[in-house]
Design an enzyme around this catalytic site. Sequence first.
Site, PDB file in Angstrom:
ATOM      1  N   ASN A 434      28.468  13.040  -0.050  1.00  0.00           N
ATOM      2  CA  ASN A 434      28.655  13.509   1.318  1.00  0.00           C
ATOM      3  C   ASN A 434      30.122  13.400   1.700  1.00  0.00           C
ATOM      4  O   ASN A 434      30.689  12.307   1.744  1.00  0.00           O
ATOM      5  CB  ASN A 434      27.822  12.668   2.289  1.00  0.00           C
ATOM      6  CG  ASN A 434      28.149  12.986   3.740  1.00  0.00           C
ATOM      7  OD1 ASN A 434      27.702  13.994   4.275  1.00  0.00           O
ATOM      8  ND2 ASN A 434      28.943  12.134   4.375  1.00  0.00           N
ATOM      9  N   GLU A 435      30.768  14.531   1.923  1.00  0.00           N
ATOM     10  CA  GLU A 435      32.097  14.650   2.540  1.00  0.00           C
ATOM     11  C   GLU A 435      33.210  13.902   1.796  1.00  0.00           C
ATOM     12  O   GLU A 435      34.179  13.474   2.430  1.00  0.00           O
ATOM     13  CB  GLU A 435      32.031  14.199   4.006  1.00  0.00           C
ATOM     14  CG  GLU A 435      31.144  15.104   4.855  1.00  0.00           C
ATOM     15  CD  GLU A 435      31.122  14.747   6.334  1.00  0.00           C
ATOM     16  OE1 GLU A 435      31.637  13.668   6.690  1.00  0.00           O
ATOM     17  OE2 GLU A 435      30.577  15.536   7.130  1.00  0.00           O
ATOM     18  N   VAL A 436      33.100  13.773   0.484  1.00  0.00           N
ATOM     19  CA  VAL A 436      34.196  13.158  -0.273  1.00  0.00           C
ATOM     20  C   VAL A 436      35.287  14.189  -0.545  1.00  0.00           C
ATOM     21  O   VAL A 436      36.481  13.915  -0.364  1.00  0.00           O
ATOM     22  CB  VAL A 436      33.685  12.519  -1.576  1.00  0.00           C
ATOM     23  CG1 VAL A 436      34.850  11.985  -2.406  1.00  0.00           C
ATOM     24  CG2 VAL A 436      32.718  11.385  -1.259  1.00  0.00           C
TER      25      VAL A 436
END
Length: 828
Positions: A434-436
């Site tokens: 998630n959102e790295v």
Amino acid sequence: MNKTILFAFLLIQNIISAQLAEHSLSGEKWQFKNAKDNNWLSAKVPGTVHLDLMDHNIIPDPFKDENEKKVQWVENEDWDYQTSFTVSSKQLSESQNIDLIFNGLDTFSEIYLNGKLLKKTDNMFRKWVIPVKEHLKSGENILLVQFKSAVSTGKELAKKVLFTMPESPRSFVRKAQYHFGWDWGPRLVTAGIWKDVKLEFWNNAKLENVKVGQKNLTKDKADLAIQAEIITEKEGKYTVSINNKPFNFQLKKGKNAIQIPYAIINPKLWQPNGWGKQELYPIRVSLQKGSIHIADKDFNIGLRTVELIQEKDSKGKSFYFKVNGNPLYIKGTNWIPGDSFSPRMTKEKYQHLIKQAKEANMNMIRVWGGGIYEDDEFYKACDENGILVWQDFMFAGSFYPSDEHFLNNVKEEVEDQVNRLQNHPSIALWCGNNEVDEAIVNWGYQKQFNYSKEDSLQVWKDYRKVFHELIPNTLKENATADKNIYWPSSPSIGWGHQESLTEGDSHYWGVWWGEQPFEIYNEKVGRFMSEYGFQGMPTLETTKTMFSGNPDLSLQNPTIKAHEKHSRGWQIIDEYIKRDYIFPADFVKYNYVSQLVQARGMQIAIEAHRRAKPYNMGTLYWQLNDCWPVVSWSSIDYLGNWKALHYQVKRSFEQQVILTEEKEGNLNFYAINDELKKFNNISLSIQVAKFNGEIINQIHISPAEKELNDILKLNSVEIKKLIGDSDKSKIFLKLSLQDQHGNVIAQNSYYFSKPKDLKLSQPNIRINKISPMEIEISTDVLAKDVYLIGDVHFSDNFFDLLPQTSKRIQLSKPLEKIEVLSLWDTMN
């Protein structure tokens, strides 16, 4: 039966029972203590140190008052857990192998058996299997698990990297990232034996990693390949049975990988919610050697195909799921862990939450990457309710290292979880994080921490090693081909970039984080919206549980303030309320209106997404649930109560809807059908009504196309011609979509003005009790956003009750008194 036969029978039974036996250690008398202390206290396993400390009144409940601040010291301490258990001489002598199995240790620990160090652990998400026969003794055995502080250990690991990593130390710790605090959750960095622990006694062989691959699926037959690993003590002939059908194998000593073809004739498909039944087939895989029964594995499978379709087109690239050969419009939500203390999650709570998702017409849940790989019961509930699962791996919003030890640790984690989960038909997609990607590209950490060019290159190199090489390669090695759809990062492109709306999946946070008006949702529509959201308060019942004593329901109360974890949350909610509503005068009305504004924002977003079908093929709002009582983006609060948002989602996610778009002085109408069956010869009835029920105009529209399959844009209507000189703040539209037989397919209402500008009259709302579990509610004039207040679940709530109409509502339990509010009450 003579004595000789009886003796032989008992001997065989003894041999059979000795092949595989388990001794749960979770139920033993566990103790725990601070590593610095000598005094042991009773503990529960599975559990966490915070729960044990609460049981002994050493810390207060961190969910109540402002107690979260008072328990932060716990994360910096080391904690010891210990139990004793008995092994008989018979068990020792008759068991060739004895394994100690921990299904979950949180997180850094040393495991000692009778004073001997057996293993060091460093990953909350891994299963730990330790051969222990040589370390056991007849009689009492002492098992000790010493936990090191995840915070202290993470800080030490961070020192080994030459540049500052954001979100240290959590980036270095393979445990649930939300434990370190989030903008909807408390900081409660746990430790403990968070899943069950057992001894497993086995002889001859062991059956492991059974998985079912779907080779081909037609109406006539499902061709499957059942794979398994068998670990044997010696080579020889073994029999593996699939639902009592035997297959013989000559196996070598050690690990053997086998594959067995298996067919199901005239298969019935597992369908997602809204498309049909969730047909499940039981599979039993049994292992025998001669007459000796060794082991069984039982599970259910569903027969379905899932494809992720990405094809270039004139506007970018598509992103949609094709299920059982048909494009499926995804309607769903994001899931966070249901409790800050995961061992408290019950099977009943998992089932309840997933059933509420089904009831709200959802067909997918995204398991967010900052939580945990959920309990088997979660996926079982999704299987049974037709909810597809977008499964993130547990990485969220930070940078992560890629040294050899970290990569090996992650590889083992991925293997454990993929092997555990892949047989579930609900699993649709695995996502790396998630959102790295978003954090590296868009969040400015490199500038904030003064990275050199080499540092920035290293971050990107680390990212690619983990999410573009290690995880997809490990997934490929362990998952069957039909369960191996991989997406490296969600979102694929950040919301500040135009490309985020033309390809891949999108997290759009211009609303809330960007503080843009809700109407911007009509413009910012991507191919697949996997995150967007807005906060609202929990129900009054849940808000009261924030207090240990009598609740003081005031926005100025420090406890209420402490249960909003976003730094600017209250200001943002207030600003959006002022834009669309009259600012409420008291707490109860504020609670009510905060839920309305949340529901209104998500309704605008969802309807914009659905109107854009098939350009947009998915909408997953943030978020379904909470991990404690909190002001958040959830549609169901911590106690399982529906907020206004969940009632609205249920309406907005109906299989057939009629939606309105106001543009350039015209009204555009969209008839949308997400079912497999088609509707023919539909027509739309539009009534222009005053709030007292008087109809001032009525027209019918029949579309040019006779067949409604996916989405049909009906003829536009000029607003001026439709309503004349009527005051927009005093009228609304009643929409009714009908088929050729006059059956109503979908209904909706449309208002020309924002809620605060509506000139409502005071409704005379009457409640008539039909039975202890059913009421009928009626009104003389429009009662907008009717709110039924009571400690009970209402089958509908926060609804518009049209003038001179009534509505029947089911209650989950009898209620003596029901209070009611409507939007008019907030204006006067």
